[in-house]
Design a protein around this motif. Structure first.
Motif, mmCIF file in Angstrom:
data_model
loop_
_atom_site.group_PDB
_atom_site.id
_atom_site.type_symbol
_atom_site.label_atom_id
_atom_site.label_comp_id
_atom_site.label_asym_id
_atom_site.label_seq_id
_atom_site.Cartn_x
_atom_site.Cartn_y
_atom_site.Cartn_z
ATOM 1 N N LYS A 7 33.192 7.462 -4.733
ATOM 2 C CA LYS A 7 33.933 6.594 -3.824
ATOM 3 C C LYS A 7 34.374 5.365 -4.609
ATOM 4 O O LYS A 7 33.600 4.809 -5.387
ATOM 5 C CB LYS A 7 33.073 6.194 -2.633
ATOM 6 C CG LYS A 7 32.703 7.388 -1.772
ATOM 7 C CD LYS A 7 32.127 6.977 -0.462
ATOM 8 C CE LYS A 7 31.879 8.219 0.384
ATOM 9 N NZ LYS A 7 31.596 7.899 1.764
ATOM 10 N N GLU A 8 35.618 4.963 -4.401
ATOM 11 C CA GLU A 8 36.158 3.800 -5.107
ATOM 12 C C GLU A 8 36.294 2.617 -4.155
ATOM 13 O O GLU A 8 36.539 2.794 -2.967
ATOM 14 C CB GLU A 8 37.492 4.153 -5.741
ATOM 15 C CG GLU A 8 37.341 5.237 -6.804
ATOM 16 C CD GLU A 8 38.635 5.561 -7.508
ATOM 17 O OE1 GLU A 8 38.671 5.412 -8.739
ATOM 18 O OE2 GLU A 8 39.590 5.957 -6.814
ATOM 19 N N ASN A 9 36.134 1.405 -4.732
ATOM 20 C CA ASN A 9 36.164 0.166 -3.956
ATOM 21 C C ASN A 9 35.247 0.278 -2.737
ATOM 22 O O ASN A 9 35.638 0.028 -1.608
ATOM 23 C CB ASN A 9 37.597 -0.165 -3.543
ATOM 24 C CG ASN A 9 38.491 -0.333 -4.751
ATOM 25 O OD1 ASN A 9 38.106 -0.966 -5.730
ATOM 26 N ND2 ASN A 9 39.654 0.269 -4.709
ATOM 27 N N TYR A 10 34.029 0.659 -3.002
ATOM 28 C CA TYR A 10 33.045 0.974 -1.970
ATOM 29 C C TYR A 10 32.247 -0.261 -1.585
ATOM 30 O O TYR A 10 31.732 -0.982 -2.446
ATOM 31 C CB TYR A 10 32.119 2.069 -2.485
ATOM 32 C CG TYR A 10 31.166 2.606 -1.464
ATOM 33 C CD1 TYR A 10 31.609 3.436 -0.445
ATOM 34 C CD2 TYR A 10 29.815 2.282 -1.516
ATOM 35 C CE1 TYR A 10 30.723 3.948 0.498
ATOM 36 C CE2 TYR A 10 28.930 2.785 -0.586
ATOM 37 C CZ TYR A 10 29.396 3.615 0.419
ATOM 38 O OH TYR A 10 28.526 4.112 1.345
ATOM 39 N N GLY A 21 26.509 -7.903 0.586
ATOM 40 C CA GLY A 21 26.935 -7.386 -0.709
ATOM 41 C C GLY A 21 28.408 -7.052 -0.709
ATOM 42 O O GLY A 21 28.981 -6.703 0.326
ATOM 43 N N GLY A 22 29.022 -7.205 -1.857
ATOM 44 C CA GLY A 22 30.439 -6.920 -2.015
ATOM 45 C C GLY A 22 30.692 -5.479 -2.408
ATOM 46 O O GLY A 22 29.868 -4.593 -2.178
ATOM 47 N N GLU A 23 31.835 -5.273 -3.029
ATOM 48 C CA GLU A 23 32.257 -3.925 -3.402
ATOM 49 C C GLU A 23 31.926 -3.601 -4.855
ATOM 50 O O GLU A 23 31.770 -4.493 -5.680
ATOM 51 C CB GLU A 23 33.768 -3.780 -3.218
ATOM 52 C CG GLU A 23 34.222 -3.825 -1.789
ATOM 53 C CD GLU A 23 35.713 -3.585 -1.641
ATOM 54 O OE1 GLU A 23 36.442 -3.618 -2.663
ATOM 55 O OE2 GLU A 23 36.144 -3.353 -0.508
ATOM 56 N N ALA A 24 31.867 -2.312 -5.114
ATOM 57 C CA ALA A 24 31.805 -1.795 -6.477
ATOM 58 C C ALA A 24 33.054 -0.958 -6.684
ATOM 59 O O ALA A 24 33.503 -0.264 -5.770
ATOM 60 C CB ALA A 24 30.564 -0.950 -6.694
ATOM 61 N N GLN A 25 33.630 -1.043 -7.891
ATOM 62 C CA GLN A 25 34.848 -0.285 -8.159
ATOM 63 C C GLN A 25 34.623 1.210 -8.034
ATOM 64 O O GLN A 25 35.441 1.927 -7.476
ATOM 65 C CB GLN A 25 35.386 -0.626 -9.543
ATOM 66 C CG GLN A 25 35.925 -2.026 -9.630
ATOM 67 C CD GLN A 25 36.425 -2.354 -11.025
ATOM 68 O OE1 GLN A 25 36.237 -1.594 -11.972
ATOM 69 N NE2 GLN A 25 37.071 -3.495 -11.144
ATOM 70 N N LYS A 26 33.500 1.684 -8.566
ATOM 71 C CA LYS A 26 33.186 3.118 -8.493
ATOM 72 C C LYS A 26 31.723 3.293 -8.125
ATOM 73 O O LYS A 26 30.843 2.671 -8.705
ATOM 74 C CB LYS A 26 33.456 3.815 -9.828
ATOM 75 C CG LYS A 26 34.914 3.911 -10.174
ATOM 76 C CD LYS A 26 35.131 4.707 -11.440
ATOM 77 C CE LYS A 26 36.617 4.796 -11.736
ATOM 78 N NZ LYS A 26 36.877 5.567 -12.959
ATOM 79 N N VAL A 27 31.495 4.157 -7.149
ATOM 80 C CA VAL A 27 30.143 4.488 -6.722
ATOM 81 C C VAL A 27 30.001 6.007 -6.738
ATOM 82 O O VAL A 27 30.834 6.719 -6.179
ATOM 83 C CB VAL A 27 29.847 3.937 -5.306
ATOM 84 C CG1 VAL A 27 28.482 4.376 -4.837
ATOM 85 C CG2 VAL A 27 29.950 2.420 -5.300
ATOM 86 N N ASP A 63 30.850 -5.327 -11.024
ATOM 87 C CA ASP A 63 31.879 -4.729 -11.875
ATOM 88 C C ASP A 63 31.457 -3.374 -12.440
ATOM 89 O O ASP A 63 32.300 -2.567 -12.792
ATOM 90 C CB ASP A 63 32.228 -5.665 -13.033
ATOM 91 C CG ASP A 63 32.950 -6.926 -12.558
ATOM 92 O OD1 ASP A 63 33.620 -6.879 -11.510
ATOM 93 O OD2 ASP A 63 32.830 -7.963 -13.237
ATOM 94 N N ASN A 64 30.166 -3.146 -12.551
ATOM 95 C CA ASN A 64 29.667 -1.894 -13.117
ATOM 96 C C ASN A 64 29.798 -0.753 -12.118
ATOM 97 O O ASN A 64 29.888 -0.966 -10.918
ATOM 98 C CB ASN A 64 28.190 -2.040 -13.479
ATOM 99 C CG ASN A 64 27.950 -3.125 -14.493
ATOM 100 O OD1 ASN A 64 28.234 -4.287 -14.231
ATOM 101 N ND2 ASN A 64 27.420 -2.769 -15.634
ATOM 102 N N SER A 65 29.757 0.461 -12.638
ATOM 103 C CA SER A 65 29.664 1.630 -11.775
ATOM 104 C C SER A 65 28.262 1.676 -11.186
ATOM 105 O O SER A 65 27.288 1.308 -11.834
ATOM 106 C CB SER A 65 29.917 2.913 -12.564
ATOM 107 O OG SER A 65 31.235 2.943 -13.039
ATOM 108 N N ILE A 66 28.158 2.137 -9.951
ATOM 109 C CA ILE A 66 26.878 2.237 -9.258
ATOM 110 C C ILE A 66 26.572 3.711 -9.022
ATOM 111 O O ILE A 66 27.461 4.493 -8.695
ATOM 112 C CB ILE A 66 26.931 1.504 -7.895
ATOM 113 C CG1 ILE A 66 27.311 0.042 -8.080
ATOM 114 C CG2 ILE A 66 25.614 1.657 -7.145
ATOM 115 C CD1 ILE A 66 26.314 -0.779 -8.870
ATOM 116 N N ILE A 67 25.307 4.069 -9.188
ATOM 117 C CA ILE A 67 24.868 5.434 -8.919
ATOM 118 C C ILE A 67 23.775 5.374 -7.857
ATOM 119 O O ILE A 67 22.750 4.718 -8.040
ATOM 120 C CB ILE A 67 24.325 6.115 -10.188
ATOM 121 C CG1 ILE A 67 25.400 6.157 -11.272
ATOM 122 C CG2 ILE A 67 23.813 7.519 -9.861
ATOM 123 C CD1 ILE A 67 24.898 6.629 -12.624
#
Length: 91
Positions: A7-10, A21-27, A63-67
Motif C-alpha cells: 500500500k502506498e501513502n498509507y 501517526g502520519g503516512e508512510a510512502q510504502k507499506v 520516510d522509510n518503507s514499513i513492513i
C-alpha cells in the motif's frame, strides 16, 4: 503461495493503539517468512513494526518503507525472532 500486499501513502495511525501517526510512502504486508526476508534484503532501510499496536509514530510520517507482519500465515507454535537496531537521527 506467497502474497505480498503493498500500500502506498498509507496512514499508519490505523495500526497504532493511540490512533496517531502520519503516512508512510510504502507499506508492505508479507504473509510468509520467505517474503519478509526478501523484503528486508531489498529494502535496506525498511522498518519492521509487527502490528504497531504499542508504537508512537510522528504525525509527519515516516520516510522509510514499513513492513507489518500482521498478515503472516504461521503454523501454531511458530516463532519468528527479528533482531535489529533502529537509529533515530537527532533534529
Amino acid at each position: 503461495m506467497n502474497h505480498l500486499l503493498l500500500k502506498e501513502n498509507y496512514d499508519l495511525k490505523n495500526h497504532t493503539t493511540f490512533k496517531i501517526g502520519g503516512e508512510a510512502q510504502k507499506v508492505y504486508f508479507p504473509d510468509t517468512q520467505e517474503t519478509l526476508i526478501d523484503l528486508l534484503n531489498s529494502n535496506e532501510n525498511a522498518i519492521v513494526l509487527g502490528n504497531a499496536s504499542n508504537v508512537l509514530i510522528s504525525s509527519y510520517g515516516i520516510d522509510n518503507s514499513i513492513i507489518f507482519t500482521s498478515n503472516f500465515n504461521l503454523s501454531p507454535g511458530t516463532t519468528i525472532l527479528l533482531n535489529f537496531i533502529l537509529s533515530i537521527p537527532p533534529n
